[in-house]
Design a protein around this motif. Structure first.
Motif, PDB file in Angstrom:
ATOM      1  N   UNK A   6       1.229  -1.715  -0.174  1.00  0.00           N
ATOM      2  CA  UNK A   6       0.127  -0.151   0.079  1.00  0.00           C
ATOM      3  C   UNK A   6       0.661   1.103  -0.119  1.00  0.00           C
ATOM      4  N   UNK A   7       2.112   1.279   0.485  1.00  0.00           N
ATOM      5  CA  UNK A   7       2.745   2.119   0.770  1.00  0.00           C
ATOM      6  C   UNK A   7       3.262   2.284  -0.286  1.00  0.00           C
ATOM      7  N   UNK A   8       3.776   1.296  -1.028  1.00  0.00           N
ATOM      8  CA  UNK A   8       4.610   1.968  -2.733  1.00  0.00           C
ATOM      9  C   UNK A   8       3.339   2.238  -3.348  1.00  0.00           C
ATOM     10  N   UNK A   9       2.307   1.867  -3.602  1.00  0.00           N
ATOM     11  CA  UNK A   9       1.356   1.667  -4.723  1.00  0.00           C
ATOM     12  C   UNK A   9       0.750   3.212  -4.265  1.00  0.00           C
ATOM     13  N   UNK A  23       9.605   6.625  -9.814  1.00  0.00           N
ATOM     14  CA  UNK A  23       8.623   5.706 -10.546  1.00  0.00           C
ATOM     15  C   UNK A  23       9.558   4.135  -9.895  1.00  0.00           C
ATOM     16  N   UNK A  24      11.330   4.222  -9.812  1.00  0.00           N
ATOM     17  CA  UNK A  24      11.769   2.709  -9.728  1.00  0.00           C
ATOM     18  C   UNK A  24      11.766   2.421  -8.389  1.00  0.00           C
ATOM     19  N   UNK A  25      11.388   3.574  -7.556  1.00  0.00           N
ATOM     20  CA  UNK A  25      11.260   2.824  -5.870  1.00  0.00           C
ATOM     21  C   UNK A  25       9.720   2.133  -5.254  1.00  0.00           C
ATOM     22  N   UNK A 192      11.648  10.262   3.829  1.00  0.00           N
ATOM     23  CA  UNK A 192      10.517   9.834   4.629  1.00  0.00           C
ATOM     24  C   UNK A 192      11.170   8.713   5.418  1.00  0.00           C
ATOM     25  N   UNK A 193      10.395   8.009   6.907  1.00  0.00           N
ATOM     26  CA  UNK A 193      11.467   6.993   7.246  1.00  0.00           C
ATOM     27  C   UNK A 193      10.717   6.072   7.177  1.00  0.00           C
ATOM     28  N   UNK A 194       9.611   5.891   6.332  1.00  0.00           N
ATOM     29  CA  UNK A 194       8.685   4.496   5.919  1.00  0.00           C
ATOM     30  C   UNK A 194       9.134   3.684   4.716  1.00  0.00           C
ATOM     31  N   UNK A 195       9.281   5.310   3.827  1.00  0.00           N
ATOM     32  CA  UNK A 195       9.499   4.970   2.347  1.00  0.00           C
ATOM     33  C   UNK A 195      10.976   4.525   2.473  1.00  0.00           C
ATOM     34  N   UNK A 198      11.301   1.144   3.622  1.00  0.00           N
ATOM     35  CA  UNK A 198      10.425  -0.156   2.434  1.00  0.00           C
ATOM     36  C   UNK A 198      11.492  -0.659   1.331  1.00  0.00           C
ATOM     37  N   UNK A 199      12.092   0.894   1.273  1.00  0.00           N
ATOM     38  CA  UNK A 199      13.242   0.941  -0.382  1.00  0.00           C
ATOM     39  C   UNK A 199      13.970  -0.049   0.126  1.00  0.00           C
ATOM     40  N   UNK A 200      14.845  -0.178   0.916  1.00  0.00           N
ATOM     41  CA  UNK A 200      16.123  -0.551   1.604  1.00  0.00           C
ATOM     42  C   UNK A 200      15.457  -2.288   1.600  1.00  0.00           C
ATOM     43  N   UNK A 201      14.782  -2.376   1.812  1.00  0.00           N
ATOM     44  CA  UNK A 201      14.272  -3.761   1.826  1.00  0.00           C
ATOM     45  C   UNK A 201      14.115  -4.233   0.790  1.00  0.00           C
ATOM     46  N   UNK A 202      12.918  -3.839   0.069  1.00  0.00           N
ATOM     47  CA  UNK A 202      12.423  -3.987  -1.245  1.00  0.00           C
ATOM     48  C   UNK A 202      13.909  -4.127  -2.335  1.00  0.00           C
TER      49      UNK A 202
END
Length: 309
Positions: A6-9, A23-25, A192-195, A198-202
């Protein structure tokens, strides 16, 4: 829809439209939300200590070998204080064949420091984490992101490769981490923290499973149409495909591993003759045993050898 997907979308805004990496993220984040592996150190009930242990174990060791060892380790030593109080011999036996057993000693030293300086609680902040024994730039950033859910620029070998290809347009990153790479990684990571988490893990997952060093699965990549390397025709692909892993047979690493295995399997000190029987080259064996003693992994008592107490 909830969670990482959801955060990615999130919808595109004027700010993200001006961000060349949005767009990459977003694409990688959505892919991760749908395909992320179910690993115990990613579970909702994970602890900062469990994340720290996983990051140390995963250094140059595949997930398939780490997961059962991590589960057994955390069951036995669920908190830093538990590991701090353990005998070194038990720690080395539990480490088993994960490789580079000095990591086990550093992890125990780290646990003892956490107990002595932080009341048994893994500290917050990359600076405090990097002050712990055996914790470097990557591990501090990873624990900050994955354990404490705070923004950090997490860059391992897999992330370097993803950024080299998707942003830089080259097959592989430089042999060592460069200032230019560091700047790119910081620019791509969300603010931001959440983003950022998410990017780090993904991005790590993408590099581990799809954008691999020798056999990238570009057809399965969520950013295949935007990847600078793919658009350029995958230059240097033949070099990446020929890239070889470090040889193992006959190396000092193999000899050290055999010596450590013999000592782990023994209930007490091992006779020198038994140790000498593990390898045919006496000079190489003597060199490797001496290095194990110097590293604090083996103790010599008279003509016998043992794991440290």
């Amino acid at each position: 829809m909830t969670g990482p997907a959801a955060r990615a979308a999130r919808p595109t805004t004027a700010a993200t439209a001006r961000d060349p990496h949005a767009d990459l993220r977003d694409a990688v984040g959505r892919w991760f939300g749908d395909t992320a592996r179910d690993l115990p150190w990613r579970a909702p009930d994970r602890t900062p200590w469990g994340v720290l242990v996983s990051e140390v174990m995963l250094q140059q060791t595949p997930v398939v070998r780490v997961e059962p060892a991590w589960r057994a380790w955390m069951e036995r030593w669920p908190e830093p204080a538990d590991l701090a109080a353990a005998s070194t011999a038990d720690v080395l036996r539990a480490w088993g064949r994960l490789g580079y057993p000095r990591r086990a000693l550093r992890l125990q030293e780290c646990a003892r420091t956490i107990v002595a300086r932080h009341d048994g609680v893994v500290p917050l902040g990359e600076e405090a984490l990097r002050a712990l024994p055996g914790v470097g730039e990557y591990t501090a950033a990873a624990v900050t992101a994955f354990a404490h859910a705070q923004r950090a620029v997490v860059v391992d070998t897999n992330v370097r490769r993803v950024l080299a290809r998707a942003v830089g347009g080259v097959a592989l990153p430089a042999p060592s981490y460069t200032a230019a790479e560091r700047a790119t990684a910081a620019a791509v990571a969300p603010t931001d923290d959440a983003g950022a988490v998410l990017w780090a893990a993904a991005s790590m997952e993408l590099g581990a499973l799809v954008c691999t060093a020798r056999s990238p699965r570009c057809g399965a990549c969520p950013v295949r149409d935007a990847c600078a390397w793919r658009r350029a025709g995958r230059p240097g692909d033949e070099h990446a495909a020929r890239r070889r892993t470090q040889a193992w047979a006959g190396t000092d690493r193999q000899v050290r591993g055999r010596v450590m295995a013999a000592l782990r399997e023994a209930p007490g000190p091992v006779a020198g003759d038994t140790v000498r029987a593990v390898w045919h080259d006496a000079a190489q064996l003597d060199r490797c045993v001496a290095s194990l003693v110097e590293d604090g992994l083996v103790e010599q008592v008279g003509g016998r050898y043992r794991l440290p107490d």
